[in-house]
Design a protein around this motif. Structure first.
Motif, PDB file in Angstrom:
ATOM      1  N   ALA A 273      11.397   8.561  -6.864  1.00 24.76           N
ATOM      2  CA  ALA A 273      10.869   8.695  -5.501  1.00 24.76           C
ATOM      3  C   ALA A 273       9.500   8.057  -5.378  1.00 24.76           C
ATOM      4  N   ASN A 274       8.664   8.234  -6.392  1.00 26.25           N
ATOM      5  CA  ASN A 274       7.314   7.674  -6.336  1.00 26.25           C
ATOM      6  C   ASN A 274       7.313   6.154  -6.466  1.00 26.25           C
ATOM      7  N   THR A 275       8.259   5.621  -7.236  1.00 31.97           N
ATOM      8  CA  THR A 275       8.373   4.166  -7.339  1.00 31.97           C
ATOM      9  C   THR A 275       8.734   3.573  -5.979  1.00 31.97           C
ATOM     10  N   ASP A 276       9.695   4.192  -5.328  1.00 28.16           N
ATOM     11  CA  ASP A 276      10.091   3.733  -3.994  1.00 28.16           C
ATOM     12  C   ASP A 276       8.941   3.882  -3.000  1.00 28.16           C
ATOM     13  N   LEU A 277       8.259   5.032  -3.040  1.00 30.29           N
ATOM     14  CA  LEU A 277       7.153   5.283  -2.111  1.00 30.29           C
ATOM     15  C   LEU A 277       6.020   4.286  -2.322  1.00 30.29           C
ATOM     16  N   SER A 278       5.642   4.055  -3.573  1.00 31.02           N
ATOM     17  CA  SER A 278       4.531   3.139  -3.845  1.00 31.02           C
ATOM     18  C   SER A 278       4.888   1.706  -3.447  1.00 31.02           C
ATOM     19  N   GLN A 279       6.148   1.323  -3.607  1.00 34.17           N
ATOM     20  CA  GLN A 279       6.581  -0.010  -3.182  1.00 34.17           C
ATOM     21  C   GLN A 279       6.491  -0.154  -1.664  1.00 34.17           C
ATOM     22  N   ARG A 280       6.958   0.863  -0.953  1.00 32.31           N
ATOM     23  CA  ARG A 280       6.927   0.802   0.507  1.00 32.31           C
ATOM     24  C   ARG A 280       5.484   0.790   1.024  1.00 32.31           C
ATOM     25  N   ARG A 281       4.610   1.533   0.370  1.00 27.79           N
ATOM     26  CA  ARG A 281       3.205   1.530   0.789  1.00 27.79           C
ATOM     27  C   ARG A 281       2.566   0.170   0.549  1.00 27.79           C
ATOM     28  N   ALA A 282       2.850  -0.426  -0.603  1.00 31.16           N
ATOM     29  CA  ALA A 282       2.313  -1.762  -0.883  1.00 31.16           C
ATOM     30  C   ALA A 282       2.817  -2.766   0.147  1.00 31.16           C
ATOM     31  N   GLU A 283       4.089  -2.669   0.504  1.00 29.84           N
ATOM     32  CA  GLU A 283       4.656  -3.575   1.499  1.00 29.84           C
ATOM     33  C   GLU A 283       4.008  -3.379   2.865  1.00 29.84           C
ATOM     34  N   MET A 284       3.688  -2.134   3.217  1.00 30.69           N
ATOM     35  CA  MET A 284       3.047  -1.868   4.502  1.00 30.69           C
ATOM     36  C   MET A 284       1.636  -2.446   4.550  1.00 30.69           C
ATOM     37  N   VAL A 285       0.928  -2.415   3.432  1.00 28.30           N
ATOM     38  CA  VAL A 285      -0.409  -3.012   3.376  1.00 28.30           C
ATOM     39  C   VAL A 285      -0.303  -4.518   3.562  1.00 28.30           C
ATOM     40  N   ALA A 286       0.648  -5.150   2.882  1.00 25.09           N
ATOM     41  CA  ALA A 286       0.854  -6.594   3.028  1.00 25.09           C
ATOM     42  C   ALA A 286       1.192  -6.947   4.476  1.00 25.09           C
ATOM     43  N   LYS A 287       2.062  -6.152   5.093  1.00 24.04           N
ATOM     44  CA  LYS A 287       2.446  -6.418   6.481  1.00 24.04           C
ATOM     45  C   LYS A 287       1.258  -6.261   7.425  1.00 24.04           C
ATOM     46  N   ALA A 288       0.406  -5.266   7.167  1.00 21.85           N
ATOM     47  CA  ALA A 288      -0.771  -5.055   8.012  1.00 21.85           C
ATOM     48  C   ALA A 288      -1.739  -6.233   7.897  1.00 21.85           C
ATOM     49  N   LEU A 289      -1.935  -6.740   6.697  1.00 19.64           N
ATOM     50  CA  LEU A 289      -2.829  -7.885   6.510  1.00 19.64           C
ATOM     51  C   LEU A 289      -2.255  -9.136   7.168  1.00 19.64           C
ATOM     52  N   GLU A 290      -0.947  -9.265   7.119  1.00 14.55           N
ATOM     53  CA  GLU A 290      -0.302 -10.424   7.757  1.00 14.55           C
ATOM     54  C   GLU A 290      -0.352 -10.303   9.280  1.00 14.55           C
ATOM     55  N   ALA A 291       0.025  -9.151   9.801  1.00 20.64           N
ATOM     56  CA  ALA A 291       0.148  -8.989  11.252  1.00 20.64           C
ATOM     57  C   ALA A 291      -1.203  -8.911  11.957  1.00 20.64           C
ATOM     58  N   ASN A 292      -2.137  -8.183  11.379  1.00 20.56           N
ATOM     59  CA  ASN A 292      -3.403  -7.924  12.066  1.00 20.56           C
ATOM     60  C   ASN A 292      -4.516  -8.893  11.699  1.00 20.56           C
ATOM     61  N   HIS A 293      -4.365  -9.579  10.549  1.00 15.99           N
ATOM     62  CA  HIS A 293      -5.457 -10.442  10.081  1.00 15.99           C
ATOM     63  C   HIS A 293      -5.001 -11.868   9.774  1.00 15.99           C
ATOM     64  N   LYS A 294      -3.723 -12.157  10.048  1.00 15.50           N
ATOM     65  CA  LYS A 294      -3.181 -13.507   9.885  1.00 15.50           C
ATOM     66  C   LYS A 294      -3.313 -14.051   8.457  1.00 15.50           C
ATOM     67  N   ILE A 295      -3.203 -13.158   7.468  1.00 13.80           N
ATOM     68  CA  ILE A 295      -3.176 -13.589   6.073  1.00 13.80           C
ATOM     69  C   ILE A 295      -1.758 -14.073   5.762  1.00 13.80           C
ATOM     70  N   GLU A 296      -1.628 -15.248   5.178  1.00 14.96           N
ATOM     71  CA  GLU A 296      -0.308 -15.809   4.896  1.00 14.96           C
ATOM     72  C   GLU A 296       0.450 -14.900   3.924  1.00 14.96           C
TER      73      GLU A 296
END
Length: 331
Positions: A273-296
């Motif tokens: 469960a923690n592996t899945d949770l930590s992966q999803r959290r990392a993906e959400m951070v990447a998406k936030a940087l891409e969507a809100n800050h235009k990081i490739e």
């Protein structure tokens, strides 16, 4: 009866060992959650509800409920800190008196001082109604186990106690117990507030883009504690904006820098469960940087490693807090 052990270990509350076989299924309905390390369950109970918040302000009931149409207690105790709620069903063969006496004995043995206690009519006629609202239904994966608190609310027993932990912080424990009614199991509802100073300055001047850059240059990585999530969830909370802004500032200042975004958890819950949770959290951070800050997106590779790379012991709250983090690691 079993001997009580110190509350600051894992208290095992006494009852007949046969209770496991009487009226309760063997498995908890809440998965991936253990009893709170400060206070365990009455023997034979099953965990049916859980919620934890890292640092919030909360009020605990500290007085008789006045019948004024609003179900208000004579006194609230305002607190702030880590807030944990747990709900249990205990076997219908036991009584609220027996269960509460065990909790009272455990609290006393641990050195906690009772701030308020009441039983049935001395709590006020609307006390059970107030506590039923307070328990709510959202912490129950299966709300059929909430019904114990509904059916038994007229048999309310309640105690609020305060104590000091070995590290000098303060803990408050509220214990609410209702009788089994109409072949329903009985109910226990615990509220625990661990009051300690919130870790401040995790971002801002202490973790600016410049500080992140120095850490990556020296160590190849930087740990960031300013990205916040609710327990067990991957949605980024609004108060994470400052940390994300600084991460974006770093990446924009170094266009050639590509990073792994690594999600870390503590060891509470299963590794899967923690592996899945930590992966999803990392993906959400990447998406936030891409969507809100235009990081490739090609510059950001999210990875979740659960509790496999701790920086402190997971045996204490302070250690678990340090282990819950996001890291930027240079590719």
């Amino acid at each position: 009866m079993k001997m009580h052990q110190p509350l600051f270990g894992a208290v095992l509350l006494a009852a007949a060992s046969l209770a496991h076989a009487l009226g309760l299924p063997a498995q908890d309905t809440v998965t991936g959650v253990k009893d709170h390390p400060l206070l365990s369950r009455f023997d034979g109970s099953r965990l049916v509800g859980h919620e934890a918040k890292e640092y919030i302000d909360v009020q605990l009931v500290a007085g008789k409920v006045i019948d004024d149409g609003k179900r208000s207690p004579e006194k609230w105790l305002p607190l702030e800190g880590r807030y944990t709620r747990l709900a249990y069903n205990y076997p219908q063969e036991r009584s609220s008196l027996e269960v509460m006496r065990n909790y009272e004995a455990a609290l006393k043995q641990a050195g906690l001082t009772v701030l308020y206690a009441c039983a049935k009519d001395t709590c006020g006629k609307q006390f059970g109604g107030l506590m039923l609202e307070r328990v709510g239904t959202k912490i129950f994966p299966d709300t059929s186990y909430w019904s114990a608190f509904n059916y038994g609310r007229n048999s309310a027993r309640y105690v609020l106690a305060q104590g000091t932990r070995p590290d000098g912080s303060t803990v408050h424990a509220a214990v609410y117990v209702v009788d089994p009614v109409d072949k329903q199991n009985g109910g226990v509802y615990l509220e625990l507030v661990e009051s300690r100073a919130m870790e401040a300055g995790k971002v801002s001047a202490n973790l600016s883009a410049e500080t992140m850059a120095k850490s990556i240059a020296n160590d190849g990585k930087v740990a960031i504690y300013g990205v916040y999530f609710d327990t067990g969830k991957a949605d980024i909370k609004p108060e994470s904006k400052a940390a994300l802004d600084e991460m974006a500032k770093l990446l924009k200042s170094q266009p050639a820098l590509n990073v792994y975004i690594v999600g870390h958890t503590d060891s509470q819950g299963s590794i899967a469960a923690n592996t899945d949770l930590s992966q999803r959290r990392a993906e959400m951070v990447a998406k936030a940087l891409e969507a809100n800050h235009k990081i490739e997106p090609k510059r950001l590779l999210p990875k979740g490693v659960a509790s496999l790379a701790p920086v402190a012991s997971n045996d204490s709250d302070a250690g678990r807090e340090k282990n819950r983090r996001v890291e930027l690691v240079k590719q």
